[in-house]
Design a protein around this motif. Structure first.
Motif, PDB file in Angstrom:
ATOM      1  N   VAL A   1     -76.857 -17.870 -31.445  1.00  0.00           N
ATOM      2  CA  VAL A   1     -77.040 -16.947 -30.322  1.00  0.00           C
ATOM      3  C   VAL A   1     -75.949 -17.241 -29.294  1.00  0.00           C
ATOM      4  O   VAL A   1     -75.885 -18.349 -28.757  1.00  0.00           O
ATOM      5  CB  VAL A   1     -78.435 -17.094 -29.666  1.00  0.00           C
ATOM      6  N   GLN A   2     -75.101 -16.247 -29.066  1.00  0.00           N
ATOM      7  CA  GLN A   2     -74.044 -16.408 -28.073  1.00  0.00           C
ATOM      8  C   GLN A   2     -74.608 -16.116 -26.677  1.00  0.00           C
ATOM      9  O   GLN A   2     -75.259 -15.093 -26.478  1.00  0.00           O
ATOM     10  CB  GLN A   2     -72.895 -15.431 -28.366  1.00  0.00           C
ATOM     11  N   PRO A   3     -74.387 -17.014 -25.722  1.00  0.00           N
ATOM     12  CA  PRO A   3     -74.911 -16.755 -24.358  1.00  0.00           C
ATOM     13  C   PRO A   3     -74.151 -15.623 -23.697  1.00  0.00           C
ATOM     14  O   PRO A   3     -72.945 -15.461 -23.891  1.00  0.00           O
ATOM     15  CB  PRO A   3     -74.679 -18.089 -23.644  1.00  0.00           C
ATOM     16  N   LEU A   4     -74.872 -14.824 -22.909  1.00  0.00           N
ATOM     17  CA  LEU A   4     -74.269 -13.712 -22.186  1.00  0.00           C
ATOM     18  C   LEU A   4     -73.741 -14.141 -20.830  1.00  0.00           C
ATOM     19  O   LEU A   4     -72.832 -13.520 -20.295  1.00  0.00           O
ATOM     20  CB  LEU A   4     -75.291 -12.577 -21.997  1.00  0.00           C
ATOM     21  N   VAL A   5     -74.343 -15.193 -20.265  1.00  0.00           N
ATOM     22  CA  VAL A   5     -73.938 -15.652 -18.931  1.00  0.00           C
ATOM     23  C   VAL A   5     -72.689 -16.506 -19.086  1.00  0.00           C
ATOM     24  O   VAL A   5     -72.723 -17.568 -19.701  1.00  0.00           O
ATOM     25  CB  VAL A   5     -75.057 -16.440 -18.247  1.00  0.00           C
ATOM     26  N   SER A   6     -71.588 -16.006 -18.564  1.00  0.00           N
ATOM     27  CA  SER A   6     -70.325 -16.720 -18.694  1.00  0.00           C
ATOM     28  C   SER A   6     -69.942 -17.332 -17.355  1.00  0.00           C
ATOM     29  O   SER A   6     -70.623 -17.164 -16.349  1.00  0.00           O
ATOM     30  CB  SER A   6     -69.232 -15.756 -19.183  1.00  0.00           C
ATOM     31  N   GLY A   7     -68.820 -18.011 -17.363  1.00  0.00           N
ATOM     32  CA  GLY A   7     -68.337 -18.623 -16.115  1.00  0.00           C
ATOM     33  C   GLY A   7     -68.618 -20.115 -16.082  1.00  0.00           C
ATOM     34  O   GLY A   7     -69.506 -20.634 -16.766  1.00  0.00           O
ATOM     35  N   GLU A   8     -67.842 -20.811 -15.274  1.00  0.00           N
ATOM     36  CA  GLU A   8     -67.998 -22.241 -15.132  1.00  0.00           C
ATOM     37  C   GLU A   8     -69.285 -22.570 -14.384  1.00  0.00           C
ATOM     38  O   GLU A   8     -69.738 -21.819 -13.520  1.00  0.00           O
ATOM     39  CB  GLU A   8     -66.799 -22.835 -14.393  1.00  0.00           C
ATOM     40  N   ILE A   9     -69.866 -23.712 -14.750  1.00  0.00           N
ATOM     41  CA  ILE A   9     -71.121 -24.108 -14.118  1.00  0.00           C
ATOM     42  C   ILE A   9     -70.902 -24.396 -12.644  1.00  0.00           C
ATOM     43  O   ILE A   9     -71.795 -24.156 -11.812  1.00  0.00           O
ATOM     44  CB  ILE A   9     -71.704 -25.333 -14.869  1.00  0.00           C
ATOM     45  N   GLU A  10     -69.698 -24.906 -12.289  1.00  0.00           N
ATOM     46  CA  GLU A  10     -69.426 -25.175 -10.874  1.00  0.00           C
ATOM     47  C   GLU A  10     -69.503 -23.900 -10.046  1.00  0.00           C
ATOM     48  O   GLU A  10     -70.082 -23.882  -8.955  1.00  0.00           O
ATOM     49  CB  GLU A  10     -68.039 -25.819 -10.710  1.00  0.00           C
ATOM     50  N   SER A  11     -68.907 -22.827 -10.568  1.00  0.00           N
ATOM     51  CA  SER A  11     -68.938 -21.573  -9.819  1.00  0.00           C
ATOM     52  C   SER A  11     -70.355 -21.038  -9.715  1.00  0.00           C
ATOM     53  O   SER A  11     -70.740 -20.489  -8.666  1.00  0.00           O
ATOM     54  CB  SER A  11     -68.035 -20.534 -10.498  1.00  0.00           C
TER      55      SER A  11
END
Length: 540
Positions: A68-78
């Motif tokens: 299952v590919q996650p839909l929520v992208s982006g760095e965890i810091e951001s």
């Protein structure tokens, strides 16, 4: 004292300095005790700031990403920074102020809400923690809150941590749902375009049925067959015309025989044999056959000759010639009449066959022209159909890609709803802070001790520096230039001795008192004022 004295350049006289400390001990003990007591008072009186923090672990997705590919992208810091901005927003901080009844003291009653929010925002800090071996990786982060009430500090810190967790779940679910809705809208648009292109392709195929590129081979085969039929029809027409010429010859011969028989019955030969209409008809038909072999049927001579033949045939049918008018003819033999009738019937049938073949030939030519146009238009139609199919395949490929992504998005939405995706999990909840973080009691203790000793030492230094009397024999030799032969110690009276003893006792008591104050201060610094007071009350 002069810095060039030889005794100062020699080794340090420890007994001399000890004597100075003993002589001016009260100038050291009193400032030290005052400083320690002042530090103890400050440690109790100064406002206490308590700090509570909680550690939150960034837990990876529980289902492997290859499934299952996650839909929520982006760095965890951001994402943490974004959530921090949401948590520290005015609306959320106002809820915290109302929930925990912050800034309700009388001196804070006149504060504006903006000032309260800004003050509360300064007390909250979020620190991102990473692995030293992985500089760009974020494994956890901590939330810290400072305040005057330790219980509220603990509760507010835990509330902020729970808000982070809830906001993260809400944000991830909203992003997944937003992506899913976006893909659904795109899929609906692509489905509409795909349906429109399917209708266009179907309409094109229906409109151009028979001339489609995949029908080119069959059209060529049909065209070849029609060409062969055309050749056969032309041969059949040629054969029928030849038969018609032969029949006309036979009819003319039969007419000659008929006229000969009729002339013989009159007792003389027919002078009009050469001018017999059947002979003329035969001659014209022979000439027509010769011209048809060389020219087309649109040739003016052929058209004129055919007109004469049709006219002569009608005259012969309406007014057949007799043998000479009033001359009495002999009866013709029945076989001759039957043969003439049969020849005329065969001639009519042949003419009908020729007309039928001509009609079939015309239809066949039209059919050949139609198929030839279909074959000639095939490249153009193939290009148009290829363009439609290319657009259709592109839209279909995009549609299938969106459909796959839509299914993956739906799985990811279910993953987020079931809380199986990346989550924030509290490792260490905020505990009740027993010891204030501000002021720093250890620093206050060290500064107080150093300040007390520094003040006492400074006072002693001033006394020595301002005292011009001679205190040591070496100073006499240095100042007067005379050698010291002997020194007589001070002689004290009994009263002075008693006073020295009292002074020593008081000094010892003062030292003990200062050490006790120092110990109490150290206890306060280590345990905190509140905890130390509670322990004292429990002990008492």
């Amino acid at each position: 004292m002069d810095a060039n004295r030889p005794d100062q350049q020699a080794s340090i006289d420890i007994s001399y300095y000890v004597g100075i400390v003993l002589k001016y001990r009260w100038f050291i003990i009193v400032p030290f005790c005052v400083a320690v007591m002042a530090g103890m008072v400050l440690s109790i009186v100064m406002p206490k700031v308590y700090t509570a923090n909680t550690l939150i672990l960034v837990q990876s997705q529980r289902v492997p990403e290859e499934y299952v590919q996650p839909l929520v992208s982006g760095e965890i810091e951001s994402r943490i920074n974004t959530i921090s901005q949401q948590i520290l927003s005015r609306t959320n901080l106002e809820k915290i102020i109302e929930q925990f009844k912050l800034f309700n003291e009388p001196k804070q009653a006149s504060m504006y809400m903006e000032d309260k929010i800004e003050a509360l925002r300064k007390r909250i800090s979020v620190e991102i923690l990473g692995d030293k071996k992985r500089p760009n990786a974020t494994d956890a982060f901590s939330i810290t809150f400072k305040g005057n009430d330790p219980e509220k500090v603990m509760n507010i810190t835990n509330t902020l941590a729970e808000s982070f967790i809830e906001e993260n779940l809400k944000t991830r679910e909203e992003e997944a749902l937003g992506t899913n809705e976006f893909l659904e809208d795109q899929l609906l648009g692509m489905r509409t375009q795909l349906g429109d292109l399917e209708k266009k392709v179907e309409a094109f195929r229906t409109q151009n049925m028979g001339g489609l590129p995949e029908q080119l081979d069959s059209n060529l085969r049909v065209l070849d067959r029609l060409q062969a039929e055309l050749t056969g029809k032309n041969e059949s027409i040629r054969d029928a015309r030849n038969r018609l010429v032969a029949l006309d010859t036979q009819v003319a011969e039969a007419n000659v025989i008929h006229q000969a028989i009729a002339g013989y019955g009159a007792g003389e030969s027919s002078p009009a044999v050469a001018a017999d209409p059947y002979t003329n008809l035969q001659n014209m038909q022979q000439k027509l056959a010769e011209l048809s072999a060389r020219y087309t049927k649109e040739h003016p001579e052929i058209i004129r000759l055919e007109s004469k033949i049709r006219k002569l045939e009608k005259e012969l049918e309406s007014n057949p010639p007799d043998a000479g008018g009033s001359v009495t003819t002999r009866p013709i033999h029945p076989d001759l009449l039957q043969r003439q009738s049969l020849l005329k019937q065969q001639r009519q049938e042949t003419q009908f066959e020729i007309e039928s073949l001509k009609n079939e030939l015309t239809s066949l030519v039209k059919e050949i022209n139609r198929y030839q146009r279909l074959v000639d238009d095939t490249p153009k139609k193939e290009h148009e159909l290829s363009a439609l199919k290319r657009d259709y395949e592109n839209i279909k490929m995009t549609y299938n890609s969106l459909l796959d992504r839509k299914m993956q998005a739906q799985i990811s939405v279910n993953l987020e709803k079931n809380k199986k995706g990346e989550q924030f999990r509290i490792i260490d909840r905020a505990k009740y802070p027993n010891k204030p973080s501000e002021p720093d009691m250890k620093k206050l203790f060290a500064m107080t001790i150093a300040g007390g000793l520094g003040i006492g030492g400074g006072i002693v230094f001033l006394f020595i520096f301002l005292n011009n009397s001679i205190t040591r024999s070496s100073e006499i030799e240095l100042e007067l230039g005379l050698p010291v032969l002997a020194s007589i110690p001070a002689i004290y009276t009994d009263r002075q001795k008693r006073w020295h003893k009292i002074n020593n006792v008081l000094s010892s008591a003062a030292v003990a008192f200062s050490l006790a104050l120092c110990g109490c201060f150290a206890f306060l610094a280590l345990k905190g004022p509140e905890q130390a007071i509670k322990m004292i009350k429990t002990f008492i």
